[in-house]
Structures are given as C-alpha cells and as structure tokens.
Scaffold this motif. Structure first.
Motif, PDB file in Angstrom:
ATOM      1  N   SER A 124       0.813  -1.221   0.000  1.00  0.00           N
ATOM      2  CA  SER A 124       0.000   0.000   0.000  1.00  0.00           C
ATOM      3  C   SER A 124       0.844   1.268   0.000  1.00  0.00           C
ATOM      4  CB  SER A 124      -0.918   0.012   1.230  1.00  0.00           C
ATOM      5  OG  SER A 124      -0.152   0.095   2.429  1.00  0.00           O
ATOM      6  N   ASP A 125       2.163   1.127   0.054  1.00  0.00           N
ATOM      7  CA  ASP A 125       3.054   2.293   0.139  1.00  0.00           C
ATOM      8  C   ASP A 125       3.484   2.710  -1.261  1.00  0.00           C
ATOM      9  OD1 ASP A 125       4.886   4.256   0.742  1.00  0.00           O
ATOM     10  OD2 ASP A 125       5.929   3.102   2.288  1.00  0.00           O
ATOM     11  N   ALA A 126       2.618   3.467  -1.946  1.00  0.00           N
ATOM     12  CA  ALA A 126       2.902   3.886  -3.321  1.00  0.00           C
ATOM     13  C   ALA A 126       4.111   4.804  -3.392  1.00  0.00           C
ATOM     14  CB  ALA A 126       1.683   4.579  -3.922  1.00  0.00           C
ATOM     15  N   GLU A 127       4.290   5.658  -2.374  1.00  0.00           N
ATOM     16  CA  GLU A 127       5.416   6.603  -2.377  1.00  0.00           C
ATOM     17  C   GLU A 127       6.748   5.864  -2.372  1.00  0.00           C
ATOM     18  OE1 GLU A 127       5.907   9.983  -2.231  1.00  0.00           O
ATOM     19  OE2 GLU A 127       3.816  10.501  -2.563  1.00  0.00           O
ATOM     20  N   GLU A 128       6.883   4.860  -1.495  1.00  0.00           N
ATOM     21  CA  GLU A 128       8.150   4.137  -1.394  1.00  0.00           C
ATOM     22  C   GLU A 128       8.375   3.258  -2.621  1.00  0.00           C
ATOM     23  OE1 GLU A 128      11.800   3.012   0.481  1.00  0.00           O
ATOM     24  OE2 GLU A 128      10.460   4.744   0.490  1.00  0.00           O
ATOM     25  N   GLN A 129       7.321   2.681  -3.138  1.00  0.00           N
ATOM     26  CA  GLN A 129       7.470   1.890  -4.353  1.00  0.00           C
ATOM     27  C   GLN A 129       7.908   2.780  -5.516  1.00  0.00           C
ATOM     28  OE1 GLN A 129       4.515  -1.147  -5.288  1.00  0.00           O
ATOM     29  NE2 GLN A 129       3.684  -0.963  -3.218  1.00  0.00           N
ATOM     30  N   PHE A 130       7.339   3.979  -5.583  1.00  0.00           N
ATOM     31  CA  PHE A 130       7.764   4.900  -6.635  1.00  0.00           C
ATOM     32  C   PHE A 130       9.232   5.271  -6.471  1.00  0.00           C
ATOM     33  CE2 PHE A 130       8.615   9.312  -7.872  1.00  0.00           C
ATOM     34  CZ  PHE A 130       8.454   9.197  -9.245  1.00  0.00           C
ATOM     35  N   ARG A 131       9.639   5.566  -5.231  1.00  0.00           N
ATOM     36  CA  ARG A 131      11.035   5.964  -4.990  1.00  0.00           C
ATOM     37  C   ARG A 131      11.997   4.874  -5.461  1.00  0.00           C
ATOM     38  NH1 ARG A 131      15.184   5.162  -1.778  1.00  0.00           N
ATOM     39  NH2 ARG A 131      14.118   3.582  -0.509  1.00  0.00           N
ATOM     40  N   LEU A 132      11.701   3.637  -5.111  1.00  0.00           N
ATOM     41  CA  LEU A 132      12.583   2.532  -5.487  1.00  0.00           C
ATOM     42  C   LEU A 132      12.512   2.243  -6.984  1.00  0.00           C
ATOM     43  CD1 LEU A 132      11.840   0.212  -2.447  1.00  0.00           C
ATOM     44  CD2 LEU A 132      14.024   1.348  -2.941  1.00  0.00           C
ATOM     45  N   GLY A 155      14.690  14.404 -15.358  1.00  0.00           N
ATOM     46  CA  GLY A 155      13.721  15.489 -15.268  1.00  0.00           C
ATOM     47  C   GLY A 155      12.292  14.999 -15.400  1.00  0.00           C
ATOM     48  N   ILE A 156      12.066  13.990 -16.238  1.00  0.00           N
ATOM     49  CA  ILE A 156      10.724  13.428 -16.394  1.00  0.00           C
ATOM     50  C   ILE A 156      10.291  12.741 -15.107  1.00  0.00           C
ATOM     51  CG2 ILE A 156       9.368  11.656 -17.594  1.00  0.00           C
ATOM     52  CD1 ILE A 156      11.081  12.313 -20.097  1.00  0.00           C
ATOM     53  N   TRP A 157      11.188  12.003 -14.489  1.00  0.00           N
ATOM     54  CA  TRP A 157      10.857  11.328 -13.232  1.00  0.00           C
ATOM     55  C   TRP A 157      10.512  12.339 -12.134  1.00  0.00           C
ATOM     56  CZ3 TRP A 157       9.665   6.443 -12.242  1.00  0.00           C
ATOM     57  CH2 TRP A 157      10.067   5.453 -13.147  1.00  0.00           C
TER      58      TRP A 157
END
Length: 220
Positions: A124-132, A155-157
């Motif tokens: 459920s941790d979308a932020e951490e999954q995105f970071r990795l 820059g796109i990321w």
C-alpha cells in the motif's frame, strides 16, 4: 517560504515549489482557483513571484489560465498518464540501447538490490514503491554515455505530473509483483546482452492501463 534559513533560491522558485507540492499532494484540488492576490497574501509574498510561479505551474500542466477566473488547478487525465509513460518508455529504450554492455558488476549488483528491496515494501506504500522504482530506472541508464539523455529522463521522473500520478494510486500486491518481475527481466537482459528482451520488458513496465483505471477516480 524558504526550506531553511540559508535557502538562497529566487523567491519565485520557492513559491512555485510550494504551489506545485500542494497540487501534487492534493491540498489544492482540481478546479481550485489560484488568484495572484490571494496566493500572495496566503504565502506572505508580493504578487510578482506568484505571477512567475503560476506561469511555471501552467507550463507544467498542473493549472490552466482561464479568462476571467485566473489560474485553475487541472484534473489529472488519462492523457497525462499516457503521455508521461509513453515519453519515458521511448527515451529509456534509446538510453538502454546505448548503455547495454557498459554496466559494471557493481551497477548490476545495485540494480538487483533495488528489486529485492522493492519486493519487501508494503503493497500500500505507493510513495516508497515509486522511490525505489525511480531509482532502479535511473540506475539502469547510468551506463548510457549520453549525459543529456540521462538528464532529460531524470527530469521526467521529477516532473510534477509524474509525482501527481504516483500520489493518485496504490500499486497493490499483484501490480507490485508484476513490476518486480519485469525489472528482473530487464536485469536478465542486461546480463545476457539481449536488447530485444529488455525492450519487451520495458514496454510492459510502461503500460499505464491499470494505473489509469486506478488513478483517475481519486481526482474526479
């Protein structure tokens, strides 16, 4: 407005950062009016940096200038999601075509470690999954000799639309497992030198279909 006592960035840059962050995190909802005078009063700054910041926010697709109303926060649309994924896919494909065969053993080990860590994150941790996931894709193209291409992808990321997409959905365990699997397929392709298999896996990584379905109800 400053991050700290010694933040020497121009005031318009800091105002832009705050407005963009409030749109990305949902504090400013779609349809919200961004009136120069009101924003200036709220942030305790003059109208000039606010004017410049709002123009930048509009350029990034986060708001639209509506005659008679001023700037209005945009909805996140299916086209936004599709456009980001499409551009990222084609640029990463180009970068990996140039990078293949140039990765060091240490870089390959780091890529595997990022996949392993990605699989252990709470579904459920979308932020951490995105970071990795972001770090994996950035590390993936480190071996590309084209510095401009690497900077463009970074820059796109970091673009607010990309950050907004991330805030809009939870990946869920099935999607998390699928992304990890495709990352492993990409890594296997790097190890074997098979660019065709890398591109196929990369295409599956950049398919926004289920993300579009999950993301948009949050903003509508």
């Amino acid at each position: 407005m400053a991050r700290g006592a010694h933040d020497a960035r121009p005031l318009a840059v800091r105002v832009h950062e705050r407005i963009a962050t409030e749109i990305v995190d949902g504090t400013l909802r779609p349809g919200a009016a961004l009136v120069q005078e009101q924003v200036a009063a709220q942030y305790g700054v003059s109208r000039t940096p606010v004017r410049d910041a709002l123009a930048q926010v509009a350029m990034e697709g986060l708001a639209t200038l509506v005659p008679g109303r001023g700037y209005v926060v945009n909805d996140l649309t299916t086209q936004d999601v599709s456009d980001v994924f499409q551009v990222r896919y084609h640029l990463e494909q180009l970068a990996l075509t140039q990078a293949i065969g140039n990765h060091t053993p240490a870089q390959l080990v780091r890529l595997k470690a990022l996949i392993d860590e990605f699989e252990t994150v709470d579904a459920s941790d979308a932020e951490e999954q995105f970071r990795l996931g972001k770090e994996f894709h950035i590390k993936l193209i480190e071996a590309c000799p084209n510095a401009y291409l690497r900077e463009t992808l970074a820059g796109i990321w970091d673009h607010p639309i990309q950050r907004r997409i991330t805030r809009a959905y939870s990946l869920g365990p099935a999607h998390q497992a699928a992304v990890a699997s495709e990352h492993r397929n990409i890594l296997a392709g790097l190890t074997s030198g098979k660019i065709e298999s890398i591109i196929r896996a990369l295409g599956r990584c950049h398919d926004p279909g289920d993300i579009v379905e999950e993301a948009l109800p949050t903003f509508q």
